[in-house]
Design a protein around this motif. Structure first.
Motif, PDB file in Angstrom:
ATOM      1  N   GLY A  35     -29.679   2.521  13.528  1.00 16.30           N
ATOM      2  CA  GLY A  35     -30.462   3.417  14.617  1.00 16.30           C
ATOM      3  C   GLY A  35     -30.506   4.949  14.486  1.00 16.30           C
ATOM      4  N   VAL A  36     -30.967   5.627  15.505  1.00 14.47           N
ATOM      5  CA  VAL A  36     -31.936   6.749  15.244  1.00 14.47           C
ATOM      6  C   VAL A  36     -31.105   7.667  16.284  1.00 14.47           C
ATOM      7  CG1 VAL A  36     -33.921   7.719  15.570  1.00 14.47           C
ATOM      8  CG2 VAL A  36     -34.021   5.432  14.487  1.00 14.47           C
ATOM      9  N   LEU A  37     -31.383   8.688  16.091  1.00 12.20           N
ATOM     10  CA  LEU A  37     -30.914   9.985  17.455  1.00 12.20           C
ATOM     11  C   LEU A  37     -31.021  10.878  17.072  1.00 12.20           C
ATOM     12  CD1 LEU A  37     -29.591  10.233  19.091  1.00 12.20           C
ATOM     13  CD2 LEU A  37     -27.634  11.349  18.062  1.00 12.20           C
ATOM     14  N   ASN A  38     -31.674  11.379  18.208  1.00 14.30           N
ATOM     15  CA  ASN A  38     -32.962  12.668  18.249  1.00 14.30           C
ATOM     16  C   ASN A  38     -31.779  13.542  18.604  1.00 14.30           C
ATOM     17  OD1 ASN A  38     -34.764  15.280  18.890  1.00 14.30           O
ATOM     18  ND2 ASN A  38     -35.586  14.292  20.852  1.00 14.30           N
ATOM     19  N   LEU A  39     -31.507  14.488  17.661  1.00  9.21           N
ATOM     20  CA  LEU A  39     -30.441  15.169  17.561  1.00  9.21           C
ATOM     21  C   LEU A  39     -30.292  16.061  19.122  1.00  9.21           C
ATOM     22  CD1 LEU A  39     -29.481  16.597  14.098  1.00  9.21           C
ATOM     23  CD2 LEU A  39     -27.647  14.539  15.810  1.00  9.21           C
ATOM     24  N   LYS A  85     -32.568  23.788  12.833  1.00 11.13           N
ATOM     25  CA  LYS A  85     -33.293  23.840  13.218  1.00 11.13           C
ATOM     26  C   LYS A  85     -32.895  23.475  14.373  1.00 11.13           C
ATOM     27  CE  LYS A  85     -36.069  24.959  10.155  1.00 11.13           C
ATOM     28  NZ  LYS A  85     -37.034  24.537   9.576  1.00 11.13           N
ATOM     29  N   GLU A  86     -33.897  23.511  15.299  1.00 14.72           N
ATOM     30  CA  GLU A  86     -33.319  24.006  17.035  1.00 14.72           C
ATOM     31  C   GLU A  86     -33.568  21.920  16.942  1.00 14.72           C
ATOM     32  OE1 GLU A  86     -34.771  26.417  19.429  1.00 14.72           O
ATOM     33  OE2 GLU A  86     -34.073  27.611  19.206  1.00 14.72           O
ATOM     34  N   THR A  87     -34.813  21.209  16.522  1.00 15.69           N
ATOM     35  CA  THR A  87     -35.041  20.060  16.588  1.00 15.69           C
ATOM     36  C   THR A  87     -34.683  19.415  15.113  1.00 15.69           C
ATOM     37  OG1 THR A  87     -36.178  20.598  18.261  1.00 15.69           O
ATOM     38  CG2 THR A  87     -36.713  18.441  17.242  1.00 15.69           C
ATOM     39  N   ALA A  88     -34.591  18.206  15.566  1.00 16.25           N
ATOM     40  CA  ALA A  88     -33.713  17.154  14.210  1.00 16.25           C
ATOM     41  C   ALA A  88     -33.147  16.052  14.344  1.00 16.25           C
ATOM     42  CB  ALA A  88     -32.427  18.337  13.360  1.00 16.25           C
ATOM     43  N   GLN A  89     -33.575  15.766  13.860  1.00 15.29           N
ATOM     44  CA  GLN A  89     -32.885  14.005  14.551  1.00 15.29           C
ATOM     45  C   GLN A  89     -32.468  13.328  13.313  1.00 15.29           C
ATOM     46  OE1 GLN A  89     -37.706  11.252  12.400  1.00 15.29           O
ATOM     47  NE2 GLN A  89     -37.206  11.918  14.398  1.00 15.29           N
ATOM     48  N   ILE A  90     -32.101  12.149  12.862  1.00 13.93           N
ATOM     49  CA  ILE A  90     -30.725  11.486  11.906  1.00 13.93           C
ATOM     50  C   ILE A  90     -30.876  10.306  12.077  1.00 13.93           C
ATOM     51  CG2 ILE A  90     -28.787  11.230  13.495  1.00 13.93           C
ATOM     52  CD1 ILE A  90     -27.593  12.106  10.647  1.00 13.93           C
ATOM     53  N   THR A  91     -31.398   8.873  10.970  1.00 14.75           N
ATOM     54  CA  THR A  91     -31.531   8.126  11.206  1.00 14.75           C
ATOM     55  C   THR A  91     -30.627   7.782  10.268  1.00 14.75           C
ATOM     56  OG1 THR A  91     -33.609   7.249  10.966  1.00 14.75           O
ATOM     57  CG2 THR A  91     -32.745   5.668   9.925  1.00 14.75           C
ATOM     58  N   VAL A  92     -29.808   6.184  10.678  1.00 19.48           N
ATOM     59  CA  VAL A  92     -28.445   5.311   9.761  1.00 19.48           C
ATOM     60  C   VAL A  92     -28.699   4.127   9.718  1.00 19.48           C
ATOM     61  CG1 VAL A  92     -27.158   7.469  10.879  1.00 19.48           C
ATOM     62  CG2 VAL A  92     -27.254   5.000  11.895  1.00 19.48           C
ATOM     63  N   HIS A 129     -40.708   2.224  23.196  1.00 21.96           N
ATOM     64  CA  HIS A 129     -41.326   3.251  23.064  1.00 21.96           C
ATOM     65  C   HIS A 129     -40.645   4.482  22.671  1.00 21.96           C
ATOM     66  CE1 HIS A 129     -43.884   2.070  26.460  1.00 21.96           C
ATOM     67  NE2 HIS A 129     -42.719   1.064  26.700  1.00 21.96           N
ATOM     68  N   TYR A 130     -39.288   5.238  23.118  1.00 22.38           N
ATOM     69  CA  TYR A 130     -38.473   5.809  22.477  1.00 22.38           C
ATOM     70  C   TYR A 130     -36.832   5.406  22.246  1.00 22.38           C
ATOM     71  CZ  TYR A 130     -42.019   8.916  24.565  1.00 22.38           C
ATOM     72  OH  TYR A 130     -42.987   9.472  24.391  1.00 22.38           O
ATOM     73  N   LEU A 131     -36.327   5.679  20.863  1.00 20.48           N
ATOM     74  CA  LEU A 131     -35.143   5.361  19.993  1.00 20.48           C
ATOM     75  C   LEU A 131     -34.197   5.935  20.043  1.00 20.48           C
ATOM     76  CD1 LEU A 131     -33.008   3.223  19.366  1.00 20.48           C
ATOM     77  CD2 LEU A 131     -34.022   2.936  16.952  1.00 20.48           C
ATOM     78  N   GLY A 132     -32.964   6.130  20.896  1.00 24.83           N
ATOM     79  CA  GLY A 132     -32.100   7.069  20.785  1.00 24.83           C
ATOM     80  C   GLY A 132     -32.456   8.756  21.011  1.00 24.83           C
ATOM     81  N   GLY A 133     -34.024   8.824  21.775  1.00 23.61           N
ATOM     82  CA  GLY A 133     -35.012   9.945  22.220  1.00 23.61           C
ATOM     83  C   GLY A 133     -35.930  10.232  21.435  1.00 23.61           C
ATOM     84  N   ALA A 134     -36.460  10.322  20.136  1.00 22.05           N
ATOM     85  CA  ALA A 134     -37.221  10.287  19.633  1.00 22.05           C
ATOM     86  C   ALA A 134     -38.278   8.769  19.238  1.00 22.05           C
ATOM     87  CB  ALA A 134     -36.361   9.682  17.871  1.00 22.05           C
ATOM     88  N   MET A 135     -39.231   8.901  18.760  1.00 33.19           N
ATOM     89  CA  MET A 135     -40.684   8.473  18.788  1.00 33.19           C
ATOM     90  C   MET A 135     -41.053   7.388  18.637  1.00 33.19           C
ATOM     91  SD  MET A 135     -44.374   9.462  20.634  1.00 33.19           S
ATOM     92  CE  MET A 135     -45.061   9.992  19.645  1.00 33.19           C
ATOM     93  N   VAL A 173     -50.776  16.761  24.521  1.00 35.99           N
ATOM     94  CA  VAL A 173     -49.562  16.384  25.464  1.00 35.99           C
ATOM     95  C   VAL A 173     -48.380  17.759  24.166  1.00 35.99           C
ATOM     96  CG1 VAL A 173     -47.596  15.222  26.431  1.00 35.99           C
ATOM     97  CG2 VAL A 173     -50.086  14.254  26.277  1.00 35.99           C
ATOM     98  N   PRO A 174     -47.683  18.387  25.460  1.00 33.96           N
ATOM     99  CA  PRO A 174     -46.898  19.392  24.930  1.00 33.96           C
ATOM    100  C   PRO A 174     -45.580  18.031  24.480  1.00 33.96           C
ATOM    101  CG  PRO A 174     -47.524  20.616  26.715  1.00 33.96           C
ATOM    102  CD  PRO A 174     -47.706  19.271  26.935  1.00 33.96           C
ATOM    103  N   ARG A 175     -45.057  18.851  22.969  1.00 32.60           N
ATOM    104  CA  ARG A 175     -43.095  17.544  22.343  1.00 32.60           C
ATOM    105  C   ARG A 175     -42.836  18.207  23.385  1.00 32.60           C
ATOM    106  NH1 ARG A 175     -44.528  17.076  16.420  1.00 32.60           N
ATOM    107  NH2 ARG A 175     -42.429  16.051  17.258  1.00 32.60           N
ATOM    108  N   GLU A 176     -41.509  18.133  23.976  1.00 29.31           N
ATOM    109  CA  GLU A 176     -41.018  18.500  24.861  1.00 29.31           C
ATOM    110  C   GLU A 176     -39.144  18.116  23.780  1.00 29.31           C
ATOM    111  OE1 GLU A 176     -40.878  16.925  27.921  1.00 29.31           O
ATOM    112  OE2 GLU A 176     -42.562  17.447  28.995  1.00 29.31           O
ATOM    113  N   ASN A 177     -39.226  19.128  22.652  1.00 27.23           N
ATOM    114  CA  ASN A 177     -37.645  18.553  22.000  1.00 27.23           C
ATOM    115  C   ASN A 177     -37.793  16.984  21.751  1.00 27.23           C
ATOM    116  OD1 ASN A 177     -36.483  21.154  22.405  1.00 27.23           O
ATOM    117  ND2 ASN A 177     -36.096  20.310  25.229  1.00 27.23           N
ATOM    118  N   VAL A 178     -38.841  16.443  21.284  1.00 27.52           N
ATOM    119  CA  VAL A 178     -38.838  15.003  20.410  1.00 27.52           C
ATOM    120  C   VAL A 178     -39.865  15.865  18.996  1.00 27.52           C
ATOM    121  CG1 VAL A 178     -40.428  13.105  21.373  1.00 27.52           C
ATOM    122  CG2 VAL A 178     -39.114  14.197  22.859  1.00 27.52           C
TER     123      VAL A 178
END
Length: 681
Positions: free
Chosen positions: A462-466, A438-445, A160-166, A676-681
């Motif tokens: 690996g993935v992280l929703n910052l 930006k206030e919302t960003a993600q990074i994949t390594v 479902h979610y990895l590092g907070g990213a969908m 469904v509203p997005r919540e920092n994702v």
């Protein structure tokens, strides 16, 4: 595989045994047990899953259940409520009602005259989840479990979610279960009430992705049935396995390090397969290991089941990039415990686009973290089209391809050519000093093995929703502010040969494996204070690299299936350079198959489509469409489902349809259109 039908004990099979739950719902079971068990009771082994024992899993069930039964066990394969020939409806995964059902099933088994009062549970994927989750509830008869391809953390380490990213598998798996939960029971088994049972399923259906989107961060929904909330709840021995090509490559080592029960771990090169059916190979004699586990823990046989290393892992040799492999070259290595005393966590600073080896330059001190170069990266949406699936099934070919094109849109660091062989075993990690515009960003390594000819094979990622940089309580980023973040990569065992390079690639998108952030963001990465940590397993030492070898894969002869129409498999990446439309199209079509034992004909076709236009983050869409058909003379049923997921900066949007057909006539139809509203994702 060697098919073994001359077993130590003769086996009898009962195809449709109904077991009444406390609320009156009857579940359907298929049971294999020794013919002597009426007078010589044996332990019972339960596998409970929603994937239809009468047809879709009957082939693989016939390989392992009679094999285990022939070694002195009653093997019981149950369709979860609302699936196959079981009554009721299936509304979601791992609900409290499901776990209560399994506890009642175990109690029923323990009371049967052919059971000695002791039970075990086994399974892969959903079956493994069920076993681990119910084991944590400590049912009195449960003596041990055997699980493959599972997780102990439903939020942070599932599909479902990895590092907070969908993950896009959040949609794909929802589409799968939208179809499976709406299929009819077999009239030849349940009789004339099949239609009422089917329509109850249709009437109760809903797109599961809606519920999963309503829980975008760790909350009570995900904490439920996650062993990670209380590892001490597990009190019975566990044999746990997975594969490096699977999405569940992390849970085995995490379980070994955090529970206190007798335990063994096994990780091969496999995709989402049981180890005796393992792809890529080599497959192993897993069922022999399972029988030995049951003999020791359920029958008290002193057979050395706990001897040898705590974990055995396939150390993968370097290979050219490919979307599938028949075999992964390598060797089995063993570790006495986990964490292993042999593994050294070696940190490598990131300098001048280089991963600095420990003997090349010392790591920076805290005082000079603000100095050094700053690099920026904003990746195009095309980065990720060669990422493969979150969890490989090895069909259609779904492993990551050559990473060079992906690296063109990434910030890349790599070592100089290695002067000696390097082996890693465990989970690498990256620490970065990073800021966002930006206030919302993600990074994949991504970590890759770069051959001397330049080809790059992805080793792990690996993935992280910052927004989740401080844990599971997301907070928007402050644009321009520098944060220290840690991104763990998936566990792996990998060899980097001398002459090769180790490459670290950072990207701000990884579509379609990961659903993009609401809008593109430029990330600034500060070299000083950023590093890559590798779990290095020393070579050329006295470490025992030769654990006891596995036997040849064994099992009973699979059920006879006739292919009536040709299957179709496809995995196509396309780009239109006129309108900049990009698409990943996946087709998984089994064709129409007849199960000769009961005459039922089944067709299964799944189509996934992920699209975007240029670098417009608001243009991304994912679609999962399924057609499932079941027929016999005078009975022809078809279920069609479609789920379309889109998004904008504020919300996710789901458009879904469900249609049921009987004899070519549509008898049920329903649509959903929800946001469904997005919540920092």
């Amino acid at each position: 595989m060697r098919y073994v039908d001359r077993l130590p004990q003769a086996v009898e099979r009962e195809d449709h045994v109904t077991i009444r739950m406390s609320d009156g719902v009857r579940l359907s079971a298929r049971i294999w047990r020794p013919v002597t068990s009426d007078r010589e009771p044996v332990p019972a082994i339960l596998e409970a899953i929603p994937y239809r024992k009468n047809d879709l899993t009957s082939t693989r069930d016939a390989i392992h259940h009679p094999y285990i039964a022939g070694h002195g066990y009653a093997c019981v394969r149950v369709d979860l409520r609302g699936t196959g020939e079981s009554e009721g409806v299936l509304l979601d995964e791992y609900l409290e009602r499901e776990q209560c059902d399994v506890e009642e099933l175990l109690a029923w088994l323990a009371e049967q005259p052919w059971c000695d009062g002791t039970t075990g549970m086994m399974g892969i994927s959903w079956g493994a989840f069920a076993a681990l989750q119910v084991a944590a509830r400590q049912p009195p008869s449960l003596g041990a479990i055997v699980i493959a391809s599972f997780t102990d953390d439903r939020y942070a380490d599932d599909m479902h979610y990895l590092g907070g990213a969908m993950l896009s598998d959040n949609l794909a798996e929802a589409g799968t279960m939208f179809a499976y939960a709406t299929c009819p029971p077999d009239p030849a088994v349940v009789g004339g009430r099949w239609r009422d049972m089917w329509h109850e399923r249709l009437d109760s259906a809903r797109p599961w992705v809606l519920e999963w989107l309503r829980h975008q961060h760790r909350d009570a929904y995900w904490r439920h049935a996650s062993l990670s909330e209380n590892y001490q709840a597990l009190r019975c021995p566990v044999l746990a396995s997975s594969g490096w090509a699977d999405g569940y490559s992390n849970a085995v080592t995490r379980l070994l390090s955090r529970v206190q029960v007798p335990r063994k771990g096994l990780i091969g090169p496999w995709s989402h397969k049981m180890p005796h059916l393992g792809e890529p190979g080599p497959a192993i004699g897993y069922l022999q290991e399972v029988v030995r586990w049951w003999d020791h823990w359920l029958k008290g046989v002193d057979n050395g089941a706990m001897d040898g290393p705590m974990i055995r892992a396939w150390m993968q040799e370097s290979v050219p990039p490919s979307t599938s492999y028949e075999e992964r070259p390598g060797r089995w290595v063993g570790e006495p415990s986990w964490p292993s005393p042999h593994i050294q966590e070696v940190s490598h600073p990131l300098r001048d686009r280089t991963i600095v080896r420990a003997d090349e330059e010392p790591a920076s001190s805290e005082e000079d973290e603000s100095a050094g170069r700053v690099h920026t990266v904003q990746s195009p949406l095309s980065v990720g089209q060669f990422a493969g699936k979150w969890a490989s099934y090895n069909a259609p070919p779904d492993l990551p391809y050559d990473q060079r094109e992906e690296d063109g849109g990434s910030l890349v660091f790599e070592t100089r050519p290695l002067t000696e062989r390097v082996e890693i075993l465990g989970a690498p990690a990256v620490e970065l000093l990073v800021s966002s515009a930006k206030e919302t960003a993600q990074i994949t390594v991504r970590l890759s093995d770069v051959a001397t000819d330049g080809r790059a094979t992805r080793v792990t990622y690996g993935v992280l929703n910052l927004a989740n940089r401080a844990g599971d309580s997301p907070e928007p980023l402050e644009p321009g502010r520098t944060y220290r973040v840690r991104i763990p990569l998936n566990g792996v065992a990998q060899v980097f040969p001398a002459g090769h390079r180790i490459r670290l690639s950072l990207s701000t998108s990884y579509w379609p494996l990961v659903w993009p952030a609401p809008e593109p963001a430029i990330l600034s990465v500060h070299e000083n204070g950023s590093s890559l940590t590798l779990p290095v397993r020393p070579t050329g030492t006295s470490i025992d690299d030769s654990p006891q070898p596995f036997g040849e894969p064994e099992g009973c002869t699979p059920a006879d299936v006739t292919q009536l129409t040709e299957p179709e498999q496809a995995w196509t990446v396309s780009r239109n350079l006129v309108d900049y439309h990009s698409s990943l199209d996946i087709i998984k079509d089994r064709g129409l198959q007849r199960y000769e034992e009961n005459g039922i004909e089944v067709g299964l076709r799944a189509v996934e489509k992920y699209t975007s236009v240029a670098d417009d983050f608001g243009s991304v869409s994912g679609e999962s469409a399924w057609t499932m058909r079941f027929r016999r003379p005078a009975w022809d049923i078809r279920v069609e489902t479609r789920t379309l997921l889109t998004s904008d900066e504020d919300a996710f949007h789901v458009d879904a349809t469900l249609d049921g057909y009987e004899d070519g006539r549509r008898v049920f139809s329903r649509t959903w259109n929800e946001s469904v509203p997005r919540e920092n994702v």
